[in-house]
Design a protein around this motif. Structure first.
Motif, PDB file in Angstrom:
ATOM      1  N   ALA A 191       0.467  -1.385   0.110  1.00 30.85           N
ATOM      2  CA  ALA A 191      -0.014   0.016  -0.108  1.00 30.85           C
ATOM      3  C   ALA A 191       0.593   1.386   0.454  1.00 30.85           C
ATOM      4  O   ALA A 191       0.324   2.235   0.170  1.00 30.85           O
ATOM      5  N   THR A 192       1.452   1.114  -0.332  1.00 30.57           N
ATOM      6  CA  THR A 192       2.798   2.159  -0.828  1.00 30.57           C
ATOM      7  C   THR A 192       2.171   3.570  -1.319  1.00 30.57           C
ATOM      8  O   THR A 192       2.807   4.264  -0.830  1.00 30.57           O
ATOM      9  N   ALA A 193       1.107   3.092  -2.093  1.00 35.93           N
ATOM     10  CA  ALA A 193       0.212   4.496  -2.781  1.00 35.93           C
ATOM     11  C   ALA A 193       0.094   5.483  -1.745  1.00 35.93           C
ATOM     12  O   ALA A 193      -0.094   6.450  -2.355  1.00 35.93           O
ATOM     13  N   LEU A 194      -0.401   5.089  -0.490  1.00 38.41           N
ATOM     14  CA  LEU A 194      -0.516   6.008   0.606  1.00 38.41           C
ATOM     15  C   LEU A 194       0.232   6.778   1.068  1.00 38.41           C
ATOM     16  O   LEU A 194      -0.586   7.445   1.524  1.00 38.41           O
ATOM     17  N   LEU A 195       1.327   6.554   0.578  1.00 34.81           N
ATOM     18  CA  LEU A 195       2.159   7.486   1.371  1.00 34.81           C
ATOM     19  C   LEU A 195       2.369   8.946   1.384  1.00 34.81           C
ATOM     20  O   LEU A 195       2.180   9.994   1.544  1.00 34.81           O
ATOM     21  N   SER A 196       2.125   8.785  -0.469  1.00 28.93           N
ATOM     22  CA  SER A 196       2.196  10.255  -0.766  1.00 28.93           C
ATOM     23  C   SER A 196       1.243  11.394   0.057  1.00 28.93           C
ATOM     24  O   SER A 196       0.919  12.182   0.192  1.00 28.93           O
ATOM     25  N   THR A 197       0.037  10.396  -0.158  1.00 28.47           N
ATOM     26  CA  THR A 197      -1.338  10.834   0.730  1.00 28.47           C
ATOM     27  C   THR A 197      -1.034  11.737   1.968  1.00 28.47           C
ATOM     28  O   THR A 197      -1.078  12.603   2.317  1.00 28.47           O
ATOM     29  N   ILE A 198      -0.326  10.104   2.970  1.00 30.28           N
ATOM     30  CA  ILE A 198       0.046  10.999   4.165  1.00 30.28           C
ATOM     31  C   ILE A 198       0.784  11.772   4.148  1.00 30.28           C
ATOM     32  O   ILE A 198       0.434  13.152   5.271  1.00 30.28           O
ATOM     33  N   LEU A 199       2.179  11.644   3.432  1.00 31.25           N
ATOM     34  CA  LEU A 199       2.818  13.197   3.317  1.00 31.25           C
ATOM     35  C   LEU A 199       2.344  14.648   2.829  1.00 31.25           C
ATOM     36  O   LEU A 199       3.496  15.063   3.871  1.00 31.25           O
ATOM     37  N   GLY A 200       1.088  14.403   1.766  1.00 33.89           N
ATOM     38  CA  GLY A 200       0.745  15.417   1.607  1.00 33.89           C
ATOM     39  C   GLY A 200      -0.286  15.511   2.421  1.00 33.89           C
ATOM     40  O   GLY A 200      -0.444  16.947   3.026  1.00 33.89           O
ATOM     41  N   ALA A 201      -0.740  15.048   3.714  1.00 37.13           N
ATOM     42  CA  ALA A 201      -2.223  15.983   4.805  1.00 37.13           C
ATOM     43  C   ALA A 201      -0.236  15.733   5.186  1.00 37.13           C
ATOM     44  O   ALA A 201      -1.250  16.741   6.621  1.00 37.13           O
ATOM     45  N   ALA A 202       0.813  14.995   5.941  1.00 39.45           N
ATOM     46  CA  ALA A 202       1.365  15.786   6.680  1.00 39.45           C
ATOM     47  C   ALA A 202       1.801  17.393   6.594  1.00 39.45           C
ATOM     48  O   ALA A 202       2.250  18.281   7.418  1.00 39.45           O
ATOM     49  N   GLY A 203       1.974  17.418   5.081  1.00 38.88           N
ATOM     50  CA  GLY A 203       2.895  18.747   4.651  1.00 38.88           C
ATOM     51  C   GLY A 203       1.656  19.828   4.696  1.00 38.88           C
ATOM     52  O   GLY A 203       2.217  21.267   5.656  1.00 38.88           O
ATOM     53  N   ILE A 204       0.188  19.756   4.915  1.00 38.64           N
ATOM     54  CA  ILE A 204      -1.064  20.742   5.369  1.00 38.64           C
ATOM     55  C   ILE A 204      -0.911  21.126   6.385  1.00 38.64           C
ATOM     56  O   ILE A 204      -0.758  21.975   7.274  1.00 38.64           O
ATOM     57  N   ILE A 205      -0.702  20.025   6.948  1.00 35.91           N
ATOM     58  CA  ILE A 205      -1.140  19.721   8.291  1.00 35.91           C
ATOM     59  C   ILE A 205       0.244  20.618   9.535  1.00 35.91           C
ATOM     60  O   ILE A 205       0.321  21.596  10.047  1.00 35.91           O
ATOM     61  N   GLY A 206       1.382  20.445   8.672  1.00 39.68           N
ATOM     62  CA  GLY A 206       2.877  21.249   9.269  1.00 39.68           C
ATOM     63  C   GLY A 206       2.520  22.466   8.612  1.00 39.68           C
ATOM     64  O   GLY A 206       3.278  23.342   9.591  1.00 39.68           O
ATOM     65  N   LEU A 207       2.024  22.852   7.650  1.00 34.25           N
ATOM     66  CA  LEU A 207       2.006  24.642   6.680  1.00 34.25           C
ATOM     67  C   LEU A 207       0.825  24.808   7.829  1.00 34.25           C
ATOM     68  O   LEU A 207       1.214  26.011   8.575  1.00 34.25           O
ATOM     69  N   ALA A 208      -0.432  24.826   8.297  1.00 31.66           N
ATOM     70  CA  ALA A 208      -1.293  25.595   9.119  1.00 31.66           C
ATOM     71  C   ALA A 208      -0.594  25.799  10.873  1.00 31.66           C
ATOM     72  O   ALA A 208      -0.529  26.747  11.256  1.00 31.66           O
ATOM     73  N   ILE A 209      -0.017  24.445  10.771  1.00 29.18           N
ATOM     74  CA  ILE A 209       1.264  24.291  12.560  1.00 29.18           C
ATOM     75  C   ILE A 209       1.519  25.487  12.344  1.00 29.18           C
ATOM     76  O   ILE A 209       2.062  26.657  13.556  1.00 29.18           O
ATOM     77  N   GLY A 210       3.074  26.284  11.447  1.00 28.44           N
ATOM     78  CA  GLY A 210       3.631  26.977  10.918  1.00 28.44           C
ATOM     79  C   GLY A 210       3.055  28.612  11.465  1.00 28.44           C
ATOM     80  O   GLY A 210       3.722  28.799  11.957  1.00 28.44           O
ATOM     81  N   PHE A 211       2.064  27.895  10.393  1.00 23.86           N
ATOM     82  CA  PHE A 211       1.924  29.341  10.777  1.00 23.86           C
ATOM     83  C   PHE A 211       0.771  29.785  12.077  1.00 23.86           C
ATOM     84  O   PHE A 211       0.840  31.390  12.356  1.00 23.86           O
ATOM     85  N   ALA A 212       0.525  29.097  12.384  1.00 21.71           N
ATOM     86  CA  ALA A 212      -0.022  28.780  13.913  1.00 21.71           C
ATOM     87  C   ALA A 212       0.817  29.874  14.707  1.00 21.71           C
ATOM     88  O   ALA A 212       0.629  30.258  15.984  1.00 21.71           O
ATOM     89  N   VAL A 213       2.060  29.288  14.554  1.00 24.27           N
ATOM     90  CA  VAL A 213       3.211  29.505  15.931  1.00 24.27           C
ATOM     91  C   VAL A 213       4.089  29.947  15.283  1.00 24.27           C
ATOM     92  O   VAL A 213       5.595  29.390  15.688  1.00 24.27           O
ATOM     93  N   LYS A 214       4.099  30.899  14.752  1.00 24.44           N
ATOM     94  CA  LYS A 214       4.661  30.692  13.458  1.00 24.44           C
ATOM     95  C   LYS A 214       5.811  32.235  14.162  1.00 24.44           C
ATOM     96  O   LYS A 214       6.936  32.411  14.578  1.00 24.44           O
ATOM     97  N   ASP A 215       5.567  32.483  15.890  1.00 17.35           N
ATOM     98  CA  ASP A 215       6.490  33.116  16.486  1.00 17.35           C
ATOM     99  C   ASP A 215       7.583  32.379  17.318  1.00 17.35           C
ATOM    100  O   ASP A 215       8.540  32.110  17.655  1.00 17.35           O
ATOM    101  N   THR A 216       6.717  31.258  17.429  1.00 20.28           N
ATOM    102  CA  THR A 216       7.340  30.040  18.326  1.00 20.28           C
ATOM    103  C   THR A 216       8.765  29.697  16.862  1.00 20.28           C
ATOM    104  O   THR A 216       9.754  28.957  17.734  1.00 20.28           O
ATOM    105  N   VAL A 217       7.867  29.305  15.959  1.00 22.27           N
ATOM    106  CA  VAL A 217       9.350  28.975  14.994  1.00 22.27           C
ATOM    107  C   VAL A 217      10.067  29.736  14.585  1.00 22.27           C
ATOM    108  O   VAL A 217      11.211  29.039  14.372  1.00 22.27           O
ATOM    109  N   GLU A 218      10.117  30.777  14.728  1.00 25.57           N
ATOM    110  CA  GLU A 218      11.374  32.376  14.799  1.00 25.57           C
ATOM    111  C   GLU A 218      11.946  31.990  15.348  1.00 25.57           C
ATOM    112  O   GLU A 218      13.493  32.090  15.725  1.00 25.57           O
ATOM    113  N   ASN A 219      11.776  32.190  16.757  1.00 28.00           N
ATOM    114  CA  ASN A 219      12.072  31.954  18.299  1.00 28.00           C
ATOM    115  C   ASN A 219      13.451  30.276  18.185  1.00 28.00           C
ATOM    116  O   ASN A 219      14.704  30.570  18.376  1.00 28.00           O
ATOM    117  N   PHE A 220      12.464  29.728  17.199  1.00 24.65           N
ATOM    118  CA  PHE A 220      13.358  28.355  17.784  1.00 24.65           C
ATOM    119  C   PHE A 220      14.307  28.540  15.924  1.00 24.65           C
ATOM    120  O   PHE A 220      15.826  28.336  16.515  1.00 24.65           O
TER     121      PHE A 220
END
Length: 449
Positions: A191-220
């Motif tokens: 079921a390796t075809a699911l890997l692209s879907t999982i990575l895409g969802a993780a990227g979208i979630i990571g982008l949303a979290i990045g915007f939400a904690v922009k100051d924390t990421v900048e400080n890091f």
């Protein structure tokens, strides 16, 4: 009346779908002139045989008259009923289609497909359980290897410039092995075809979290950059964004200073990274500066010479860079003399040296006969005449004919100007740094900017 309206509305709803189905997907082509009952029966038999092999058409009846096919009954949904038009339109001899099939409202019949799907999924889960167990075990083994590898001190501490970067390396190793474990598990399940879907969802979630904690990421990110290129060392005297003090430590979140008043100042690393930093301890030599006013009628050249000689003769001023003095400005009743001197701040207190330089320079100027400025007042009389009143240093005092000049002070000796207070602050900083529970990203061997 209301009951009749409701009945009419329900009847309109039930008849709308078949009417729409009848208007679409009608057979095309020429219509033959021969009409045969045997042909109609053959068409009806053929359609019934097809519907028998398909699911969802158990309650559908088929009649054919003069090549016109009529469907009656119920199906689970409207889409299933509409497929009858496409199916019957492909049968040879069909002239037109009248689809009067409606969507069933039988609760048991509508729940049966859902229950059947649930039973099928449960049976598939049981059948796939051994393979799922093997895939999950492989995932755990790969993750365990990553965690075990990240726990080693070497080679991460050797590759990283400090402990903070080494810990980031360990986190990246753990994350890489988690992704590798997911890939291995999905490959076992084919079921390796699911890997692209999982990575895409993780990227979208990571982008949303990045915007939400922009100051924390900048400080890091700022903490990483400051730990790699350290602009200061422990016990350095610095000024950051208007705050002055001695550096205690650099953590993954903030830079901690000890102010001259003995208070701790925590500055976020993102602010430190973007701010103007003045490091007073980077060089051992440090300059002090002060101004002295002299009277306008004083010998300015002599005053400059006396100031230069006095600063050069002080025991705590450096020969190189050399001390200096010059005329810096003129006011209403004063001439400003600016004096500078250099000290070795590792041994000499800046404030004490500046204070002693002021005291001894004033004494030397007074001894040389350089008068200090005095206020001048201009009084305007009733007739408009004016005169300037300046205190006369040679004016006679009451009871005497002439005033005696004030005695010149003797050349004073410099007091102790060693950096005792600074060394005491350094001891406080060292005591703070001995606390092993607090992290510190400052190292003595890291490159500095």
């Amino acid at each position: 009346m209301i009951r009749l309206l409701l009945v009419a509305l329900v009847a309109l709803t039930l008849t709308h779908a078949p009417a729409a189905a009848q208007e679409t997907a009608q057979p095309t082509g020429t219509i033959g002139v021969e009409d045969s009952a045997e042909r109609d029966a053959a068409i009806a038999t053929r359609i019934r045989d097809i519907l028998t092999e398909l699911d969802g058409y158990e309650d559908v009846t088929v009649t054919v008259s003069s090549g016109i096919v009529t469907f009656r009954g119920t199906t689970l949904d409207a889409e299933t009923a509409n497929r009858l038009n496409d199916l019957s339109g492909r049968v040879e001899g069909v002239v037109a289609i009248r689809n009067e099939v409606s969507e069933t409202t039988d609760v048991v019949r509508r729940l049966n497909p859902a229950w059947q799907r649930f039973e099928k999924r449960m049976s598939d889960l049981v059948a796939w359980s051994p393979l799922l167990l093997i895939a999950f075990s492989a995932f755990l083994v790969v993750v365990f290897l990553g965690v075990l590898l990240a726990r080693f001190r070497q080679p991460w501490e050797r590759l990283a410039p400090n402990a903070f970067i080494a810990d980031i390396y360990r986190q990246l190793i753990r994350l890489a092995f988690v992704v590798a474990g997911i890939v291995v598990g999905l490959d076992i399940l084919n079921a390796t075809a699911l890997l692209s879907t999982i990575l895409g969802a993780a990227g979208i979630i990571g982008l949303a979290i990045g915007f939400a904690v922009k100051d924390t990421v900048e400080n890091f990110i700022a903490s990483v950059m400051l730990s790699i290129r350290q602009p200061f060392r422990p016990n350095d005297a610095v000024e950051i964004n208007g705050d002055e003090g001695k550096v205690i430590r650099l953590t993954s979140r903030a830079t901690i200073l000890l102010s001259w008043d003995g208070n701790q100042i925590r500055i976020p690393n993102s602010t430190v990274f973007k701010s103007r930093i003045v490091n007073y301890s980077m060089n051992a030599e440090r300059r002090f500066l002060f101004d002295i006013g002299i009277a306008p009628d004083a010998d300015a050249a002599l005053a400059v010479k006396v100031a230069q000689d006095t600063l050069a003769a002080l025991p705590f001023t450096l020969k190189t860079p050399a001390s200096d003095a010059w005329i810096d400005g003129i006011g209403d009743s004063t001439v400003t003399l600016r004096l500078i001197g250099w000290i070795d701040q590792r041994e000499t207190s800046l404030l004490a040296a500046r204070g002693e330089a002021i005291r001894l320079s004033l004494a030397a100027l007074t001894e040389a006969g350089i008068d200090m400025p005095e206020p001048t007042y201009r009084l305007i009389g009733a007739g408009g005449e004016g005169f300037t009143d300046t205190p006369d240093r040679a004016a006679p005092t009451r009871g005497t004919e002439t005033a005696q000049p004030a005695p010149r002070p003797a050349q004073a000796e410099a007091l102790d100007v060693q950096a005792h207070a600074e060394h005491e602050l350094e001891a406080i900083v060292d005591e703070e740094r001995r606390d092993k529970n607090n992290e510190d990203l400052l190292t003595s061997d890291a490159p500095t900017e």
